[in-house]
Design an enzyme around this catalytic site. Structure first.
Site, PDB file in Angstrom:
ATOM      1  N   ASN A 199       5.253   0.279  -7.337  1.00 46.98           N
ATOM      2  CA  ASN A 199       4.758   1.270  -6.396  1.00 46.98           C
ATOM      3  C   ASN A 199       4.743   2.648  -7.050  1.00 46.98           C
ATOM      4  O   ASN A 199       5.040   2.797  -8.242  1.00 46.98           O
ATOM      5  CB  ASN A 199       5.621   1.273  -5.137  1.00 46.98           C
ATOM      6  CG  ASN A 199       4.791   1.454  -3.880  1.00 46.98           C
ATOM      7  OD1 ASN A 199       4.388   2.564  -3.559  1.00 46.98           O
ATOM      8  ND2 ASN A 199       4.510   0.360  -3.170  1.00 46.98           N
ATOM      9  N   PRO A 220       0.836  -1.204   0.000  1.00 44.57           N
ATOM     10  CA  PRO A 220       0.000   0.000   0.000  1.00 44.57           C
ATOM     11  C   PRO A 220       0.870   1.254   0.000  1.00 44.57           C
ATOM     12  O   PRO A 220       1.817   1.372   0.773  1.00 44.57           O
ATOM     13  CB  PRO A 220      -0.798  -0.136   1.298  1.00 44.57           C
ATOM     14  CG  PRO A 220      -0.904  -1.610   1.497  1.00 44.57           C
ATOM     15  CD  PRO A 220       0.402  -2.173   1.016  1.00 44.57           C
ATOM     16  N   CYS A 221       0.539   2.189  -0.896  1.00 42.04           N
ATOM     17  CA  CYS A 221       1.456   3.290  -1.182  1.00 42.04           C
ATOM     18  C   CYS A 221       0.892   4.651  -0.820  1.00 42.04           C
ATOM     19  O   CYS A 221       1.457   5.673  -1.198  1.00 42.04           O
ATOM     20  CB  CYS A 221       1.826   3.278  -2.667  1.00 42.04           C
ATOM     21  SG  CYS A 221       0.388   3.358  -3.776  1.00 42.04           S
ATOM     22  N   GLN A 222      -0.218   4.705  -0.062  1.00 40.87           N
ATOM     23  CA  GLN A 222      -0.812   6.007   0.221  1.00 40.87           C
ATOM     24  C   GLN A 222       0.150   6.924   0.965  1.00 40.87           C
ATOM     25  O   GLN A 222       0.121   8.137   0.810  1.00 40.87           O
ATOM     26  CB  GLN A 222      -2.096   5.836   1.046  1.00 40.87           C
ATOM     27  CG  GLN A 222      -3.259   5.278   0.252  1.00 40.87           C
ATOM     28  CD  GLN A 222      -3.259   3.758   0.201  1.00 40.87           C
ATOM     29  OE1 GLN A 222      -2.273   3.103   0.556  1.00 40.87           O
ATOM     30  NE2 GLN A 222      -4.359   3.179  -0.259  1.00 40.87           N
TER      31      GLN A 222
END
Length: 345
Positions: free
Chosen positions: A125, A82-84
């Site tokens: 990513n 997850p790259c938030q």
């Protein structure tokens, strides 16, 4: 053909798995924490073992044993943590590192590599991760494990250069324990919005739930949408009386909102707000509506019948679509890795 196997960590709705399967891999297992994404993944990839849990709670050694594998036997370990925490909005202050627990999940990927020792690895990513100290550390640890990492193994690609009908920059990292992995060759021409979605039947009458969900907007917003010029028009083209107050205060901010896509260009980046014209250039090139969820999924290169759960409504499905990896981009990465693996025989 030899049986080439893969595992998809942080699998989401299944974009990476879909692309790897299209390339020729057999995806043995996926890991996903969010239940709605897991439901969607399970529906589309029924023969893949889905581990619905926080990856931090899982033992890669136990998973490897359950799959009947030994260290070094897995062909490819792939994933997109997850790259938030690294998103452009979070890093607009020019600092690529943000205090977000999710940023450290790249080390979970490395933890699994250390146990499985796959022949190849692939990590995808957002671009900001490439310059972060975490990625530098992860690469150093992989090199210590014997992975060969050259200049082209870590790069930033615009997926539209590879025939994806969408402008989207992504970091892609590949490595092998047995030499260099090539990168895919760019496409000769861009794939346009028209080529991707113009063939669909009229929204609302197709029989496809993702294409038929109605818009629900105020009369003023519908009028504003109708006045945006067809095929690439923007909110700045509207008479001032139709500008929203926030746009009057900041006329140069977020200029793409309430803009139309252009038929003969690629789309903007498909995000979790892709069904909402207030979130970006997400209006249909001709019709007075935002693009449908099916159109968004096609611009992400999902198969035309790929299932996304609507159990939690339109926003949740849009988020899954926007967060997904475009399968056709992953297919192309997977094919060069497969070619590399075949050269070892």
């Amino acid at each position: 053909m030899k049986n080439y196997t893969a595992i998809d960590l942080f699998c989401g709705a299944g974009g990476l798995t879909c692309g790897l399967e299209q390339a020729g891999f057999r995806v043995l297992a996926g890991v996903e924490l969010l239940d709605i994404a897991a439901e969607t993944y399970r529906h589309n990839h029924k023969r893949t073992l889905l581990l619905e849990d926080d990856i931090c709670n899982l033992s890669p050694a136990e998973v490897m044993s359950a799959l009947g594998l030994k260290p070094g036997e897995l062909s490819l370990l792939a994933g997109c943590p997850p790259c938030q925490g690294f998103s452009s909005l979070r890093t607009r202050n020019k600092k690529s590192s943000v205090d977000d627990r999710r940023n450290d999940l790249v080390f979970e990927f490395v933890r699994w590599v250390k146990v499985f020792l796959p022949k190849c690895v692939m990590l995808e990513n957002v671009p900001a991760l490439a310059k972060d100290i975490r990625m530098t550390s992860a690469i150093a640890q992989l090199e210590d494990l014997g992975y060969r990492i050259g200049d082209s193994n870590l790069r930033i690609d615009d997926i539209s250069d590879y025939g994806i009908p969408q402008r989207r920059k992504r970091m892609i990292f590949t490595a092998s324990r047995f030499g260099a992995v090539e990168q895919p060759k760019p496409a000769e021409a861009k794939t346009t919005v028209k080529e991707a979605i113009a063939w669909l039947p009229k929204a609302g009458y197709s029989g496809d739930p993702l294409h038929d969900l109605p818009d629900n907007r105020s009369e003023k917003v519908n009028k504003m949408i109708s006045l945006v010029p067809k095929d690439g028009g923007s909110r700045s083209d509207l008479p001032l009386e139709y500008w929203l107050e926030c746009h009057k205060r900041y006329p140069n901010g977020f200029r793409d909102v309430y803009g139309r896509m252009s038929w003969n260009d690629v789309s903007p980046t498909i995000t979790g707000g892709c069904h909402n014209p207030s979130k970006g250039r997400f209006l249909h090139p001709e019709e007075n509506r935002a693009i449908t969820l099916r159109e968004a999924a096609l611009l992400q290169t999902f198969p035309k019948d790929y299932y996304f759960s609507l159990r939690r409504g339109k926003d949740s499905a849009a988020l899954m679509i926007g967060n997904a990896l475009p399968p056709d981009f992953i297919r192309q990465q997977g094919e060069v890795i497969l070619k590399h693996l075949e050269s070892l025989n």
